[in-house]
Structures are given as structure tokens and as C-alpha cells.
Enzyme design. Sequence first.
Site, PDB file in Angstrom:
ATOM      1  N   LYS A 215       0.689  -1.205   0.074  1.00 54.43           N
ATOM      2  CA  LYS A 215       0.187  -0.058  -0.065  1.00 54.43           C
ATOM      3  C   LYS A 215       1.060   1.297  -0.087  1.00 54.43           C
ATOM      4  O   LYS A 215       0.669   2.358  -0.475  1.00 54.43           O
ATOM      5  CB  LYS A 215      -0.898  -0.008   1.364  1.00 54.43           C
ATOM      6  CG  LYS A 215      -1.742   1.052   1.557  1.00 54.43           C
ATOM      7  CD  LYS A 215      -2.820   1.591   0.523  1.00 54.43           C
ATOM      8  CE  LYS A 215      -3.160   3.059   0.678  1.00 54.43           C
ATOM      9  NZ  LYS A 215      -4.229   3.326  -0.619  1.00 54.43           N
ATOM     10  N   CYS A 269      -3.727  10.862   0.710  1.00 59.67           N
ATOM     11  CA  CYS A 269      -3.387   9.668   0.636  1.00 59.67           C
ATOM     12  C   CYS A 269      -1.976   9.985   0.019  1.00 59.67           C
ATOM     13  O   CYS A 269      -0.903   9.622   0.710  1.00 59.67           O
ATOM     14  CB  CYS A 269      -3.966   8.827  -0.603  1.00 59.67           C
ATOM     15  SG  CYS A 269      -5.707   8.664  -0.230  1.00 59.67           S
TER      16      CYS A 269
HETATM   17  N1  SAJ Z   1      -1.424  14.737  -9.275  1.00 60.94           N
HETATM   18  C1  SAJ Z   1      -0.475  15.388 -10.072  1.00 60.94           C
HETATM   19  N2  SAJ Z   1       0.141  14.792 -11.107  1.00 60.94           N
HETATM   20  C2  SAJ Z   1      -0.133  13.368 -11.872  1.00 60.94           C
HETATM   21  C3  SAJ Z   1      -1.215  12.820 -11.012  1.00 60.94           C
HETATM   22  C4  SAJ Z   1      -1.582  13.433  -9.788  1.00 60.94           C
HETATM   23  O1  SAJ Z   1       0.293  16.400  -9.693  1.00 60.94           O
HETATM   24  O2  SAJ Z   1       0.332  13.095 -13.025  1.00 60.94           O
HETATM   25  C5  SAJ Z   1      -1.751  15.109  -8.181  1.00 60.94           C
HETATM   26  C6  SAJ Z   1      -3.216  15.385  -8.239  1.00 60.94           C
HETATM   27  O3  SAJ Z   1      -3.563  16.415  -8.856  1.00 60.94           O
HETATM   28  C7  SAJ Z   1      -3.501  15.376  -6.589  1.00 60.94           C
HETATM   29  C8  SAJ Z   1      -2.660  14.321  -5.908  1.00 60.94           C
HETATM   30  O4  SAJ Z   1      -1.408  14.100  -7.152  1.00 60.94           O
HETATM   31  O5  SAJ Z   1      -3.246  16.520  -6.026  1.00 60.94           O
HETATM   32  C9  SAJ Z   1      -3.177  13.023  -5.905  1.00 60.94           C
HETATM   33  O6  SAJ Z   1      -4.070  12.500  -6.788  1.00 60.94           O
HETATM   34  P1  SAJ Z   1      -3.987  11.132  -7.423  1.00 60.94           P
HETATM   35  O7  SAJ Z   1      -5.244  10.990  -8.380  1.00 60.94           O
HETATM   36  O8  SAJ Z   1      -2.737  10.681  -7.811  1.00 60.94           O
HETATM   37  O9  SAJ Z   1      -4.265  10.158  -6.141  1.00 60.94           O
HETATM   38  P2  SAJ Z   1      -5.376   9.919  -5.076  1.00 60.94           P
HETATM   39  O10 SAJ Z   1      -4.659  10.584  -3.870  1.00 60.94           O
HETATM   40  O11 SAJ Z   1      -6.642  10.627  -5.439  1.00 60.94           O
HETATM   41  O12 SAJ Z   1      -5.829   8.458  -4.849  1.00 60.94           O
HETATM   42  C10 SAJ Z   1      -4.462   7.747  -4.713  1.00 60.94           C
HETATM   43  C11 SAJ Z   1      -4.433   6.362  -5.546  1.00 60.94           C
HETATM   44  N3  SAJ Z   1      -3.254   5.706  -5.654  1.00 60.94           N
HETATM   45  C12 SAJ Z   1      -2.541   5.491  -6.517  1.00 60.94           C
HETATM   46  O13 SAJ Z   1      -2.891   5.831  -7.703  1.00 60.94           O
HETATM   47  C13 SAJ Z   1      -0.952   4.851  -6.679  1.00 60.94           C
HETATM   48  C14 SAJ Z   1      -5.523   5.459  -5.166  1.00 60.94           C
HETATM   49  O14 SAJ Z   1      -5.690   4.515  -6.000  1.00 60.94           O
HETATM   50  C15 SAJ Z   1      -5.396   5.122  -3.960  1.00 60.94           C
HETATM   51  O15 SAJ Z   1      -6.611   4.219  -3.317  1.00 60.94           O
HETATM   52  C16 SAJ Z   1      -5.504   6.553  -3.031  1.00 60.94           C
HETATM   53  O16 SAJ Z   1      -4.477   7.371  -3.210  1.00 60.94           O
HETATM   54  C17 SAJ Z   1      -5.289   5.865  -1.398  1.00 60.94           C
HETATM   55  O17 SAJ Z   1      -6.663   5.893  -0.657  1.00 60.94           O
HETATM   56  O18 SAJ Z   1      -4.428   5.832  -0.953  1.00 60.94           O
END
Ligand code: SAJ
Length: 440
Positions: A215, A269
Amino acid sequence: MKFQKICVVGLGYIGLPTASTFAAYGVNVLGVDISQHIIDTLNKGEIHIHEPGLHDEVKKAVQSGNFRASTKLQEADAFIIAVPTPFQENKFGEYSGVTYKLADMRAVISAAESIVPFLRMGNLVVLESTSPPRTTMDLVAPILARSGLEAGRDFHLAYSPERVLPGQIMRELIENARVIGGVTPESAQAGSDLYATFVKGQIIQTDATTAEMVKLMENTYRDVNIAVANEFSRLADKFGVNVWEAISIANLHPRVKILNPGPGVGGHCISVDPWFFVESAPELTSLIYHSRRVNDAQPHFVVGMVRRALGSLKGKKIAALGLAYKPDVDDLRESPANEIVHLLQDEGAEVKAWEPFKPDANLAGITMSPSLDDAIKDADALLLLVNHTQFKAFNPVDVADQTKARILVDTVNGWNGEAWKSAGFDVHVLGVGNHTTRNM
Ligand code: SAJ
């Protein structure tokens, strides 16, 4: 193993979708939370959080009689712990001059303690909360042992992290692969039997500490990769390069997949979980620590961009568009946009924020506009902070008619810069350096 009745402890963003999904698949579920308000809301078939598809599922679960919420536990075949593991507010760790955040495990501790009086031979207990490595073995198992029963011998104990993406939780809960880490192989098997009730994705059995690491590794991997993208955006800015173009070319390489730079990393997360590794082994986590710092500093980089575009920020009117932590969600917690608004205000800017997913959000120190019109009317600059789908449909010519702003700062590369330039805007996109040095 058969599960007729289960207790889900913690009815937040993960516990509630999990509880209602089990109920939808015919399991008798008692949902437990410390908040009487949440219990009352749920027992009426209403919900206290926003997640597409969740309200319908909870309503059906309550109507079917399969789901009931209470502040008190009862005996059950299985207990699932899905409580938050935030940071400690006032305590930090320190290693070799480096300060790091510490997990606040109090909710996990009290959830485990609340199960002790109801634990019986042959039960299954599953921890779902994201936790530092070894939490299941070293924190949860000893608490449950106060029942007189031993994990792995008298009852099953497993760790199974949620991995669902906010906004798509109801679907991903069912379709995603699920890892179940048992304190014994039998515990892992019992956990698999439980989640097989609704999980259509692959279920992988392993030991509890591996599952905890899996995780944290997933979210840390993403954080580190976003950090490198953010650092690339700063380099591109320095060297007069368009980082978006450079990334799209680099990503044509069959083994390269650079993520998107942006205003920072938010949510509960990805910006949190890597700290659990740092806390557990500060001497081994220099890359993880520095990636966190890079992402946490990105809002300051954005403020620098705005300053470059506008000059002194004192008295400048800025329309901040989008406050959610990522596109198309209404979750404003741990949002870099929120921090950017505060940093701009600290420098004397007058900011009006518009968040179409929560126009009336009540955020300390932030003025929310009820409409786009109101936010942009008197602005000196527009600041795009989140790449919401509905923002992409904006017509620059129409927007130009509604605002006196002629400066646009786009932190997510959400808009077609050329179209906005044609509509009269001076456009500044994050990671797009000044091309005066470009030799073609
Ligand atoms: N972000 C960027 N650049 C990117 C991708 C995301 O700056 O290329 C930013 C987003 O804008 C946001 C942050 O990162 O501020 C997080 O967004 P996210 O879509 O990457 O993830 P979360 O926090 O919504 O969900 C994550 C997911 N984990 C992964 O993709 C490895 C999800 O599957 C998990 O279940 C969740 O964390 C969790 O609960 O841990």
C-alpha cells in the site's frame, strides 16, 4: 469461511462504501462510528460524504435491512477497521537534522480496543487503514490479545489496504485487485473468503507486513514520480522549454511514463503515506523524504510564477479557479490550491476563489465566489489551479468579455494557450519557460 454478519468500524470515505457494498451482496452489516450525527444520517438512508453512486447504495442497504449503523459494536463473524490515520498535529520526528511527520494511530488503537470485548474464537479481524509497516503485527495483534485470544491461533488477523480512487470508489472497490496479508496463511485465506463476497479483481494472498508495504509503496511511487515531473517543470522554466511538449516526447520512449507536473500534491493519501515510510526508517528514506519536500514546495513555485506575471502582488485581484485537490472531485482537503490562495494573500493579493463542485465551501481565510462571473469580473489575473473537465469547455473570447483581467496563469496546462492569447490574454503556463532562447 462463511460470513453472515460483519462489523465495519469507521464509516468514512472507505468504511462506508465497503460496508454498503457488503450489504448489497447480502451480508448483514453493522456499521460503527463514534459520531452520533453520522449514525443518525446513515440510518435515515442519507450520507455525510460525496462519492458518486454511494448514496443509492446506502439507501438500498438500509431499506433491505442488511445495513444498520450504531456507535456500539456487537458480536460478529468478522470485524473490519477502516478508520483514519492522519498526522500528529504537534509532534514531529527528527533524524540527522531532518524533521518528519508522524502518524497519529489513535483511531486504529481505539478501534482495535473496541473490538476486544466482542472477539470470539474463529473470528476474522481485518485492518484496512493505511499504516506504517508492522502495525498489524506490533500494534493491532497485541491489543486484540487482551481478549485472551491469540491472533493466528484463536482468531484470524489480516491487513488489506483499500486502493480505490476517490470519484470511482464504488466501481474500483469491486473491480480492483485486492491484496490480503495474513498473520498466518489461514488468516490470509479467511480474508480472501471475506472479500471474495464482492471483489471481482484478482485477490492476492501474502503476509500482513508485505501488504502494508504494498500500500505504502504504491502511493510513494506515485509521489516520487510526480516530484520528478514537478522538478522537470522547474528546469523547463529555467531553460526556456515547454515541459508538456518535452514530457510527451519523452513518453514516446517505450520504457518512460512521466506523470504530470502541477501546483502540488494534495488529498489524504499520496501526500501523507510516504511519511509513514520516513517515520519507520528515516535513515533509509532520503529519496522519499526529498520527493515529499519537492511536492510540498510546488505551491511556492506557483506563487513565484504569479509574481513574475503580475509584479508585486500587493492589492492585486486574483480569481483562483478550482480549489479541489484534483480534477472533478469535490474534496478540498489537503489541496495545494488552498495553500496557494493563502500564500498569495500573505503577499497582499485579494483572492476570490471559485470551486464549481463546492461553491459555498467554508474555508478559513478564503473568500468563495458563488459564480464564475463574480470571481472573474474585477480580477487582474485568472489563476487556473485544477483541471476540472468543465473548465476545459470555457470559451476564451466569452471569458474575456466577462473580466477585466488580461493575464492568465495556468498551473495545470488545462487550456489552449494560443486560443487564450488570441482572445487577448498574456498567458503563463506552469513549466513553460520563456522561449526567447529557442533556436528554431
Ligand atoms: N497529481 C499530479 N500529477 C499527476 C497525478 C496526480 O500532480 O500526474 C496530483 C493530483 O492533482 C492530486 C494528487 O496528485 O493533487 C493525488 O491524486 P491522485 O489521483 O494521484 O491520487 P489520490 O490521492 O486521489 O488516490 C491515490 C490512488 N493511488 C495511486 O494511484 C497509487 C488511489 O488508488 C489510492 O487508493 C488512494 O491514493 C488512497 O486512498 O491511498
